[in-house]
Design a protein around this motif. Structure first.
Motif, mmCIF file in Angstrom:
data_model
loop_
_atom_site.group_PDB
_atom_site.id
_atom_site.type_symbol
_atom_site.label_atom_id
_atom_site.label_comp_id
_atom_site.label_asym_id
_atom_site.label_seq_id
_atom_site.Cartn_x
_atom_site.Cartn_y
_atom_site.Cartn_z
ATOM 1 N N ASP A 1 -22.023 -24.807 -17.072
ATOM 2 C CA ASP A 1 -21.020 -25.575 -16.331
ATOM 3 C C ASP A 1 -19.712 -25.689 -17.101
ATOM 4 N N ASN A 2 -19.810 -25.864 -18.424
ATOM 5 C CA ASN A 2 -18.596 -25.975 -19.244
ATOM 6 C C ASN A 2 -17.779 -24.691 -19.235
ATOM 7 N N LEU A 3 -18.468 -23.550 -19.351
ATOM 8 C CA LEU A 3 -17.747 -22.276 -19.392
ATOM 9 C C LEU A 3 -17.226 -21.883 -18.011
ATOM 10 N N LEU A 4 -17.937 -22.293 -16.956
ATOM 11 C CA LEU A 4 -17.417 -22.059 -15.610
ATOM 12 C C LEU A 4 -16.135 -22.858 -15.408
ATOM 13 N N LYS A 5 -16.118 -24.092 -15.901
ATOM 14 C CA LYS A 5 -14.916 -24.917 -15.794
ATOM 15 C C LYS A 5 -13.761 -24.288 -16.569
ATOM 16 N N LYS A 6 -14.061 -23.739 -17.734
ATOM 17 C CA LYS A 6 -13.023 -23.052 -18.522
ATOM 18 C C LYS A 6 -12.479 -21.848 -17.753
ATOM 19 N N MET A 7 -13.343 -21.158 -17.038
ATOM 20 C CA MET A 7 -12.898 -20.011 -16.254
ATOM 21 C C MET A 7 -11.895 -20.445 -15.188
ATOM 22 N N PHE A 8 -12.211 -21.540 -14.477
ATOM 23 C CA PHE A 8 -11.301 -22.054 -13.458
ATOM 24 C C PHE A 8 -9.970 -22.492 -14.085
ATOM 25 N N LEU A 9 -10.022 -23.139 -15.236
ATOM 26 C CA LEU A 9 -8.795 -23.592 -15.909
ATOM 27 C C LEU A 9 -7.914 -22.413 -16.300
ATOM 28 N N ASN A 10 -8.525 -21.334 -16.744
ATOM 29 C CA ASN A 10 -7.750 -20.158 -17.143
ATOM 30 C C ASN A 10 -7.182 -19.417 -15.938
ATOM 31 N N ILE A 11 -7.885 -19.447 -14.817
ATOM 32 C CA ILE A 11 -7.316 -18.855 -13.594
ATOM 33 C C ILE A 11 -6.080 -19.648 -13.185
ATOM 34 N N GLU A 12 -6.153 -20.962 -13.333
ATOM 35 C CA GLU A 12 -4.976 -21.782 -13.040
ATOM 36 C C GLU A 12 -3.821 -21.421 -13.983
ATOM 37 N N ASP A 13 -4.131 -21.174 -15.254
ATOM 38 C CA ASP A 13 -3.097 -20.742 -16.203
ATOM 39 C C ASP A 13 -2.469 -19.416 -15.764
ATOM 40 N N LEU A 14 -3.284 -18.528 -15.232
ATOM 41 C CA LEU A 14 -2.781 -17.227 -14.774
ATOM 42 C C LEU A 14 -1.846 -17.405 -13.577
ATOM 43 N N PHE A 15 -2.161 -18.353 -12.705
ATOM 44 C CA PHE A 15 -1.259 -18.681 -11.591
ATOM 45 C C PHE A 15 0.077 -19.194 -12.143
ATOM 46 N N LEU A 16 0.023 -20.042 -13.156
ATOM 47 C CA LEU A 16 1.246 -20.595 -13.739
ATOM 48 C C LEU A 16 2.116 -19.491 -14.336
ATOM 49 N N ILE A 17 1.499 -18.582 -15.071
ATOM 50 C CA ILE A 17 2.241 -17.472 -15.679
ATOM 51 C C ILE A 17 2.881 -16.602 -14.591
ATOM 52 N N THR A 18 2.129 -16.343 -13.523
ATOM 53 C CA THR A 18 2.645 -15.532 -12.413
ATOM 54 C C THR A 18 3.834 -16.223 -11.764
ATOM 55 N N LYS A 19 3.743 -17.537 -11.584
ATOM 56 C CA LYS A 19 4.844 -18.312 -10.998
ATOM 57 C C LYS A 19 6.092 -18.206 -11.876
ATOM 58 N N GLU A 20 5.896 -18.303 -13.170
ATOM 59 C CA GLU A 20 7.029 -18.198 -14.105
ATOM 60 C C GLU A 20 7.708 -16.845 -13.988
ATOM 61 N N LYS A 21 6.907 -15.799 -13.836
ATOM 62 C CA LYS A 21 7.484 -14.452 -13.711
ATOM 63 C C LYS A 21 8.195 -14.271 -12.368
ATOM 64 N N LEU A 22 7.620 -14.816 -11.309
ATOM 65 C CA LEU A 22 8.254 -14.719 -9.991
ATOM 66 C C LEU A 22 9.603 -15.437 -9.980
ATOM 67 N N GLU A 23 9.706 -16.474 -10.804
ATOM 68 C CA GLU A 23 10.960 -17.237 -10.889
ATOM 69 C C GLU A 23 11.858 -16.726 -12.019
ATOM 70 N N ASN A 24 11.482 -15.546 -12.597
ATOM 71 C CA ASN A 24 12.239 -14.929 -13.682
ATOM 72 C C ASN A 24 12.410 -15.844 -14.889
ATOM 73 N N LYS A 25 11.357 -16.617 -15.159
ATOM 74 C CA LYS A 25 11.343 -17.487 -16.338
ATOM 75 C C LYS A 25 10.493 -16.852 -17.426
ATOM 76 N N LYS A 26 10.679 -17.317 -18.635
ATOM 77 C CA LYS A 26 9.853 -16.837 -19.753
ATOM 78 C C LYS A 26 8.448 -17.393 -19.582
ATOM 79 N N GLU A 27 7.459 -16.493 -19.610
ATOM 80 C CA GLU A 27 6.086 -16.943 -19.403
ATOM 81 C C GLU A 27 5.569 -17.717 -20.606
ATOM 82 N N SER A 28 4.751 -18.742 -20.325
ATOM 83 C CA SER A 28 4.259 -19.644 -21.374
ATOM 84 C C SER A 28 3.160 -19.018 -22.217
ATOM 85 N N GLU A 29 2.527 -17.950 -21.729
ATOM 86 C CA GLU A 29 1.439 -17.313 -22.472
ATOM 87 C C GLU A 29 1.294 -15.868 -22.000
ATOM 88 N N ASP A 30 0.718 -15.031 -22.823
ATOM 89 C CA ASP A 30 0.484 -13.633 -22.482
ATOM 90 C C ASP A 30 -0.640 -13.554 -21.444
#
Length: 298
Positions: free
Chosen positions: A130-159
Motif C-alpha cells: 500500500d505504501n509503494l502504491l501510494k508513492k506511485m500515485f504521488l509520482n504520477i502527480e509529480d509527472l503531471f506537474l512537470i508536464t504542466k510546467e513545460k506546457l506553460e514554458n516554465k522551468k520544470e521542477s524535476e527531471d
C-alpha cells in the motif's frame, strides 16, 4: 466458505481453519502464519519456504526495451533468483542499469563470462504494498506537474525521466506482490489490469515530455485537454482510496468533454496535433482504468 468468529477474553477473536488447508500446507500446532490486511479482506497464508524460486533467461539482442521487458517480467512473475545468460559486456551493462533502476531489492551477486545471477537481497516486505502504491500515485502527480510546467514554458521542477523511473519501479514491485501472494485475493486480475492502465496513462505523459522541448504557445483547448486528463487521474485515485463508485460517474462525463475537444482540434492542421495525440491516449488509458477499478471497489 464461511466461519463464525469465536469471542475470547481480552477482546480478541478466533476462527477455525479448514483441516484440508492445514494438511495441504503441512501445518501443525505452534506454526506461524502470515496475516495481511487488504481493505476489508484479511489474507491468511502459510509462511513461504526458505528456498528461493529460480529460473533462467537468455538475452538475445542489444535493444534496451527487449532486455528490460524480459527481466522486469521475470521479476514481476515472482522469481527470487534469476540466472541471466548474455553474449557480451554491452548486454550486461544494459541489464545492470535496468536492475538498478527498475527492480527494488535485487542485485547481481555473481558474474561469469557468459552469465550472471540476479537475486532478491533487500526487497521490502509485501506489507509495504500500500505504501509503494501510494508513492506511485504521488509520482504520477509529480509527472503531471512537470508536464504542466513545460506546457506553460516554465522551468520544470524535476527531471521527468527520474520521476518515470520511480513510477515504473513501484509498479513493478506492486505487480510482483500480486503475483507472489495474490494479495488482492479474488480481485487480483482486476487489480493487475487497473495498474497496467494507470501506468500506460502516465507513460503517455512521459512520451509527451520527450517532445515538449520546443517553445510552442499552446492553445486553450490543448491546455483544457491536459487539465481534464489530470481531473480523470485524480478522480480515479480518490475513488480507489475512498472506495466510492459514484466518483467514477464523473470520469465518464469528463471523458466525453475531452472527446468533443479533441475532435474540434484535430480537424485543423496544427503543430499541436502530436501533443494532442499523447494527451488523448493519456486520458483514454486513465478513463479505461475506471472499469477494473469498479470491480475492485465493489
Amino acid at each position: 466458505m464461511e466461519r463464525k468468529l469465536i469471542k475470547q477474553g481480552g477482546g480478541g477473536y478466533t476462527v477455525y481453519l479448514p483441516k484440508k488447508w492445514i494438511t495441504e500446507n503441512n501445518l501443525d500446532k505452534g506454526d506461524e502464519l502470515n496475516i495481511n490486511i487488504s481493505g476489508k479482506d484479511l489474507i491468511l497464508s502459510s509462511k513461504p519456504s526458505e528456498k528461493k524460486s529460480e529460473t533462467e533467461i537468455k538475452l538475445t539482442n542489444l535493444i534496451e526495451s527487449s532486455i528490460r521487458t524480459l527481466i522486469t517480467n521475470t521479476y514481476r512473475t515472482g522469481f527470487d533468483r534469476i540466472r541471466v545468460f548474455f553474449n557480451n559486456d554491452k548486454q550486461f551493462k544494459i541489464l545492470q542499469e535496468i536492475i538498478k533502476k527498475r527492480l527494488i531489492g535485487f542485485e547481481i551477486i555473481k558474474k561469469q563470462k557468459e552469465f550472471c545471477i540476479v537475486e532478491n537481497i533487500t526487497e521490502p516486505g509485501y506489507d509495504q504494498f500500500d505504501n509503494l502504491l501510494k508513492k506511485m500515485f504521488l509520482n504520477i502527480e509529480d509527472l503531471f506537474l512537470i508536464t504542466k510546467e513545460k506546457l506553460e514554458n516554465k522551468k520544470e521542477s524535476e527531471d521527468y525521466r527520474e520521476v518515470e523511473e520511480r513510477i515504473m519501479k513501484y509498479d513493478n514491485f506492486c505487480r510482483r506482490v500480486i503475483s507472489k501472494q495474490k494479495l488482492i485475493k479474488k480481485n487480483s486480475e482486476m487489480f493487475w489490469t487497473f495498474l497496467v492502465l494507470v501506468v500506460h496513462g502516465q507513460r503517455e505523459l512521459y512520451h509527451l515530455n520527450k517532445i515538449l522541448n520546443k517553445k510552442i504557445k499552446f492553445s486553450k483547448e490543448t491546455i483544457g485537454i491536459f487539465e481534464n486528463s489530470y481531473k480523470i487521474f485524480k478522480l480515479i485515485e480518490k475513488a480507489y482510496y475512498e472506495k466510492k463508485l459514484e466518483l467514477l460517474g464523473e470520469v465518464h462525463e469528463i471523458e466525453k468533454i475531452i472527446e468533443r475537444k479533441i475532435s474540434k482540434i484535430l480537424n485543423k492542421k496544427s503543430e499541436e496535433n502530436l501533443i494532442i495525440h499523447h494527451l488523448a491516449l493519456c486520458a483514454r488509458e486513465f478513463y479505461q482504468a475506471n472499469s477494473p477499478l469498479s470491480g475492485i471497489i465493489m
